[in-house]
Design an enzyme around this catalytic site. Structure first.
Site, PDB file in Angstrom:
ATOM      1  N   HIS A 172     124.927  70.034  34.899  1.00 59.21           N
ATOM      2  CA  HIS A 172     125.298  68.615  34.808  1.00 59.21           C
ATOM      3  C   HIS A 172     126.615  68.463  34.041  1.00 59.21           C
ATOM      4  O   HIS A 172     127.503  67.693  34.442  1.00 59.21           O
ATOM      5  CB  HIS A 172     124.230  67.821  34.031  1.00 59.21           C
ATOM      6  CG  HIS A 172     122.899  67.698  34.706  1.00 59.21           C
ATOM      7  ND1 HIS A 172     121.721  67.971  34.049  1.00 59.21           N
ATOM      8  CD2 HIS A 172     122.559  67.319  35.959  1.00 59.21           C
ATOM      9  CE1 HIS A 172     120.696  67.750  34.871  1.00 59.21           C
ATOM     10  NE2 HIS A 172     121.179  67.352  36.039  1.00 59.21           N
ATOM     11  N   LYS A 209     106.090  59.012  35.941  1.00 63.21           N
ATOM     12  CA  LYS A 209     105.092  59.653  35.066  1.00 63.21           C
ATOM     13  C   LYS A 209     105.482  61.084  34.738  1.00 63.21           C
ATOM     14  O   LYS A 209     104.912  61.689  33.855  1.00 63.21           O
ATOM     15  CB  LYS A 209     103.741  59.666  35.780  1.00 63.21           C
ATOM     16  CG  LYS A 209     103.093  58.313  35.896  1.00 63.21           C
ATOM     17  CD  LYS A 209     101.793  58.442  36.661  1.00 63.21           C
ATOM     18  CE  LYS A 209     101.270  57.043  37.003  1.00 63.21           C
ATOM     19  NZ  LYS A 209     100.351  57.054  38.119  1.00 63.21           N
ATOM     20  N   ARG A 235     125.182  71.585  44.852  1.00 62.31           N
ATOM     21  CA  ARG A 235     124.961  72.995  44.512  1.00 62.31           C
ATOM     22  C   ARG A 235     124.964  73.869  45.752  1.00 62.31           C
ATOM     23  O   ARG A 235     125.363  75.026  45.708  1.00 62.31           O
ATOM     24  CB  ARG A 235     123.593  73.147  43.809  1.00 62.31           C
ATOM     25  CG  ARG A 235     123.577  72.580  42.421  1.00 62.31           C
ATOM     26  CD  ARG A 235     122.176  72.448  41.908  1.00 62.31           C
ATOM     27  NE  ARG A 235     121.416  71.499  42.723  1.00 62.31           N
ATOM     28  CZ  ARG A 235     120.265  70.971  42.391  1.00 62.31           C
ATOM     29  NH1 ARG A 235     119.692  71.317  41.260  1.00 62.31           N
ATOM     30  NH2 ARG A 235     119.665  70.112  43.182  1.00 62.31           N
ATOM     31  N   SER A 255     117.124  70.955  36.491  1.00 58.61           N
ATOM     32  CA  SER A 255     116.284  70.638  35.327  1.00 58.61           C
ATOM     33  C   SER A 255     114.835  71.042  35.569  1.00 58.61           C
ATOM     34  O   SER A 255     114.157  71.551  34.669  1.00 58.61           O
ATOM     35  CB  SER A 255     116.333  69.134  35.027  1.00 58.61           C
ATOM     36  OG  SER A 255     117.628  68.729  34.694  1.00 58.61           O
TER      37      SER A 255
END
Ligand code: PNS
Length: 162
Positions: free
Chosen positions: A17, A41, A90, A127
């Site tokens: 990032h 969530k 990417r 991530s």
């Protein structure tokens, strides 16, 4: 003033990032890193925690600031006089979905999407993978800033205990 946004969930921010943010900061007068805080969530870090980590990670760049947003990204762009969305690509596999989002966003507002190829050293980085590898004890140092690694390790340990 040419202002761009680098949007994402950043749960947590990775070196991939930051590579895109740094390069966007070289292309535009001002870059707003916009942290999507729509309810989900599945986040490991709260919106405030993600924003705090990004603020720390971007502190060295004078023309970069960090903000949170809810709702549509295009509404955030209109409200903040942003005319370009910068996205890292990417691999070819990123392109289909990113193209679809870029076209949807440009149908909603007069905002261009600019694709920046991720530097090869970070092309495998996500991530979600960082969290998975760290959860099972893998070494993710060098993939995220050191202070993010500390918070990630602490959060995973809390989860393990809780
Ligand atoms: O890091 P991510 O999860 O790939 O980021 C996705 C994000 C936050 C950039 C994207 O989900 C988004 O723009 N959300 C805001 C809601 C929105 O505008 N949806 C329409 C997209 S065409």
């Amino acid at each position: 003033m040419h202002r761009a946004v680098c949007p994402g969930s950043f749960d947590p921010v990775t070196n991939g990032h930051l590579d895109i943010v740094e390069r966007a900061a070289g292309l535009f007068d001002e870059v707003v890193v916009a942290v999507g805080v729509n309810a989900s969530k599945n986040r490991l870090f709260s919106a405030d925690e993600r924003i705090a980590m990004l603020t720390e990670a971007c502190a060295g760049w004078d023309n970069v600031r960090v903000d949170g947003f809810t709702g549509l990204l295009t509404d955030f762009c209109l409200a903040h006089d942003v005319h370009a969305i910068v996205k890292g690509l990417r691999a070819v596999s990123d392109f289909d979905y990113e193209l679809q989002m870029a076209q949807m966003n440009s149908s909603l507002a007069p905002i261009e999407t600019v694709f920046v190829p991720t530097s090869p050293e970070w092309s495998f980085l996500a991530s979600s993978l960082v969290k998975e590898v760290a959860t099972f004890g893998g070494d993710v140092s060098g993939l995220v800033p050191d202070f993010v690694l500390e918070r990630l390790t602490a959060r995973l340990a809390e989860r393990e205990q809780g």
